[in-house]
Write an enzyme that holds these catalytic residues in place. Sequence first.
Site, PDB file in Angstrom:
ATOM      1  N   GLU A 177       0.816  -1.211   0.000  1.00  0.00           N
ATOM      2  CA  GLU A 177       0.000   0.000   0.000  1.00  0.00           C
ATOM      3  C   GLU A 177       0.855   1.268   0.000  1.00  0.00           C
ATOM      4  O   GLU A 177       1.974   1.285   0.488  1.00  0.00           O
ATOM      5  CB  GLU A 177      -0.915  -0.017   1.227  1.00  0.00           C
ATOM      6  CG  GLU A 177      -1.788  -1.268   1.196  1.00  0.00           C
ATOM      7  CD  GLU A 177      -2.814  -1.332   2.307  1.00  0.00           C
ATOM      8  OE1 GLU A 177      -3.618  -2.267   2.266  1.00  0.00           O
ATOM      9  OE2 GLU A 177      -2.819  -0.475   3.190  1.00  0.00           O
ATOM     10  N   CYS A 181       2.981   8.938   1.551  1.00  0.00           N
ATOM     11  CA  CYS A 181       3.465   8.060   2.608  1.00  0.00           C
ATOM     12  C   CYS A 181       3.856   6.761   1.904  1.00  0.00           C
ATOM     13  O   CYS A 181       2.992   6.011   1.460  1.00  0.00           O
ATOM     14  CB  CYS A 181       2.329   7.869   3.612  1.00  0.00           C
ATOM     15  SG  CYS A 181       2.742   6.765   4.945  1.00  0.00           S
ATOM     16  N   CYS A 222       6.893  -6.381   7.458  1.00  0.00           N
ATOM     17  CA  CYS A 222       7.995  -5.846   8.254  1.00  0.00           C
ATOM     18  C   CYS A 222       8.470  -6.908   9.233  1.00  0.00           C
ATOM     19  O   CYS A 222       7.665  -7.659   9.784  1.00  0.00           O
ATOM     20  CB  CYS A 222       7.544  -4.600   9.008  1.00  0.00           C
ATOM     21  SG  CYS A 222       8.886  -3.824   9.938  1.00  0.00           S
ATOM     22  N   CYS A 254       6.665  -4.852  15.851  1.00  0.00           N
ATOM     23  CA  CYS A 254       6.120  -3.977  16.898  1.00  0.00           C
ATOM     24  C   CYS A 254       4.715  -4.471  17.252  1.00  0.00           C
ATOM     25  O   CYS A 254       3.897  -4.734  16.358  1.00  0.00           O
ATOM     26  CB  CYS A 254       6.104  -2.525  16.439  1.00  0.00           C
ATOM     27  SG  CYS A 254       7.744  -1.955  15.969  1.00  0.00           S
ATOM     28  N   CYS A 302       1.352  -2.794  15.734  1.00  0.00           N
ATOM     29  CA  CYS A 302       1.323  -2.386  14.319  1.00  0.00           C
ATOM     30  C   CYS A 302       0.806  -3.507  13.415  1.00  0.00           C
ATOM     31  O   CYS A 302       1.242  -4.657  13.525  1.00  0.00           O
ATOM     32  CB  CYS A 302       2.735  -1.970  13.905  1.00  0.00           C
ATOM     33  SG  CYS A 302       2.939  -1.710  12.132  1.00  0.00           S
ATOM     34  N   CYS A 319      -1.550   5.554  10.067  1.00  0.00           N
ATOM     35  CA  CYS A 319      -0.279   4.942  10.487  1.00  0.00           C
ATOM     36  C   CYS A 319      -0.516   3.573  11.088  1.00  0.00           C
ATOM     37  O   CYS A 319      -1.338   3.407  11.970  1.00  0.00           O
ATOM     38  CB  CYS A 319       0.350   5.772  11.596  1.00  0.00           C
ATOM     39  SG  CYS A 319       1.245   7.156  11.021  1.00  0.00           S
TER      40      CYS A 319
HETATM   41  N1  SAH Z   1       8.949   1.167  10.300  1.00  0.00           N
HETATM   42  C1  SAH Z   1       9.066   2.551  10.450  1.00  0.00           C
HETATM   43  C2  SAH Z   1       8.162   3.336   9.506  1.00  0.00           C
HETATM   44  C3  SAH Z   1       6.774   2.820   9.304  1.00  0.00           C
HETATM   45  S1  SAH Z   1       5.691   2.956  10.685  1.00  0.00           S
HETATM   46  C4  SAH Z   1       8.847   2.972  11.904  1.00  0.00           C
HETATM   47  O1  SAH Z   1       8.415   2.149  12.682  1.00  0.00           O
HETATM   48  O2  SAH Z   1       9.165   4.109  12.210  1.00  0.00           O
HETATM   49  C5  SAH Z   1       5.410   4.708  10.770  1.00  0.00           C
HETATM   50  C6  SAH Z   1       4.960   5.189  12.144  1.00  0.00           C
HETATM   51  O3  SAH Z   1       3.653   4.663  12.452  1.00  0.00           O
HETATM   52  C7  SAH Z   1       5.871   4.709  13.284  1.00  0.00           C
HETATM   53  O4  SAH Z   1       6.164   5.765  14.163  1.00  0.00           O
HETATM   54  C8  SAH Z   1       5.012   3.671  13.982  1.00  0.00           C
HETATM   55  O5  SAH Z   1       5.365   3.520  15.310  1.00  0.00           O
HETATM   56  C9  SAH Z   1       3.627   4.223  13.805  1.00  0.00           C
HETATM   57  N2  SAH Z   1       2.569   3.245  13.967  1.00  0.00           N
HETATM   58  C10 SAH Z   1       2.575   1.951  13.604  1.00  0.00           C
HETATM   59  N3  SAH Z   1       1.396   1.363  13.900  1.00  0.00           N
HETATM   60  C11 SAH Z   1       0.625   2.318  14.462  1.00  0.00           C
HETATM   61  C12 SAH Z   1      -0.711   2.350  14.942  1.00  0.00           C
HETATM   62  N4  SAH Z   1      -1.489   1.287  14.881  1.00  0.00           N
HETATM   63  N5  SAH Z   1      -1.172   3.503  15.442  1.00  0.00           N
HETATM   64  C13 SAH Z   1      -0.396   4.613  15.470  1.00  0.00           C
HETATM   65  N6  SAH Z   1       0.864   4.647  15.012  1.00  0.00           N
HETATM   66  C14 SAH Z   1       1.375   3.514  14.507  1.00  0.00           C
HETATM   67 FE1  SF4 Z   2       7.691  -2.344  11.266  1.00  0.00          FE
HETATM   68 FE2  SF4 Z   2       5.326  -1.452  12.061  1.00  0.00          FE
HETATM   69 FE3  SF4 Z   2       7.364  -1.558  13.771  1.00  0.00          FE
HETATM   70 FE4  SF4 Z   2       7.436   0.255  11.818  1.00  0.00          FE
HETATM   71  S1  SF4 Z   2       5.935   0.163  13.497  1.00  0.00           S
HETATM   72  S2  SF4 Z   2       9.080  -1.099  12.460  1.00  0.00           S
HETATM   73  S3  SF4 Z   2       6.369  -0.910  10.180  1.00  0.00           S
HETATM   74  S4  SF4 Z   2       6.380  -3.316  12.786  1.00  0.00           S
END
Ligand code: SAH
Ligand code: SF4
Length: 361
Positions: A88, A102, A109, A113, A116, A340
Amino acid sequence: MKPPLSRSERFFALFPEAKPYRMKQLEEALFHTSESNFGNITTFPKELREILAAHIPWISVQCEKAIESANKDTIKAILRTEDHVRFESVLMANKRGQWTICVSSQIGCAMGCTFCATGAMGLKRSLHEDEIADQYRFWRMYLDQHERHNERISNVVFMGMGEPMGNYDNVKAAIHRWLTHTDIGPTRITVSTVGVLMNLERLLTDKDWPPVRIAISLHSADQKKREEIVPTTTPDFLNNLVAWSHKYAAIHGNRRHHITYEYTLLSGVNDTPEIAEELAQYIKKTSFAKVNVIPWNPVKGKVFSTSATDRIEKFKAVLRAHGIDVTQRRTMGEDIAAACGQLITESAEPPNGRRIPLMLP
Ligand code: SAH
Ligand code: SF4
């Protein structure tokens, strides 16, 4: 999973003797024509154009579906690679009345996390440089095809699917492509990373690393808690990050190159005033920095909940009382699961000879 060959790999396989500037000319043409074939690249002779058309796809990503949010400020595209994997990319209206894209750097990934959606997919594969760079070309063509020629894409953020520092070379190559062939300057490009220290160290000594902005997804100033939220956190991460931030500031630091710490607020997990206090103390130890708090966007199957508004306000107030510059991420595209951390795609089946148009209306 290996990605398909890139345009430049194919070009030099076809023309091993070609001078590098020829490839640059080709990319320049790809970024500057809204036509969708090689026929118009008049800098190349006709026979050459025919060979290119037969061996190199005009664009490395195809659109399966584009979905617009109800208030029209966010559009999410489900893109398909040549090897039929979906990912996406999102177009968002920004405060300057222009568009921010974006972009995704990987399909899925590996960082896992806990909050996420992309992390829950695991890593399918990294995107190659064209698949990253062409997300700009895709959105440019999309705007042109929707009679929005005058609307400008002014910013790019690596906040889509994947961990950009887990795909360093391709991310760097794509950024250089935008810097060369579009009007986007380096401070309008932000690489958001969970903090892969090995590659963050690498960029410090990489003469070819472009002067883009860096955002680090922190989520906790307590090593143990961060390991729970981000299970791939390396030992002693927080102390090492402080040391890194000072080295970064010594090389790149100025007001345009502050580090932003992203902090996803998870109700009852990392959003109390005491935790805000702890975060403030940590931020003061790092180099010149800003904090961007992100209210958690709900993800199906995850047990977290979004912090209440007064809790978020209190959290920000504690940081501000310490003189820390705090902003809050606007949540956009929630109704189309484009916010996000909501990006996820199941793997696509080969299209069985079905021709999928470049763009759906
Ligand atoms: N992998 C990178 C970039 C992609 S995620 C990173 O983690 O920075 C981009 C941002 O979205 C990151 O700050 C991440 O912590 C945040 N993010 C991921 N899942 C989210 C969610 N469900 N709600 C709010 N922020 C989220
Ligand atoms: Fe990967 Fe999601 Fe963690 Fe960013 S927030 S590093 S996309 S698992």
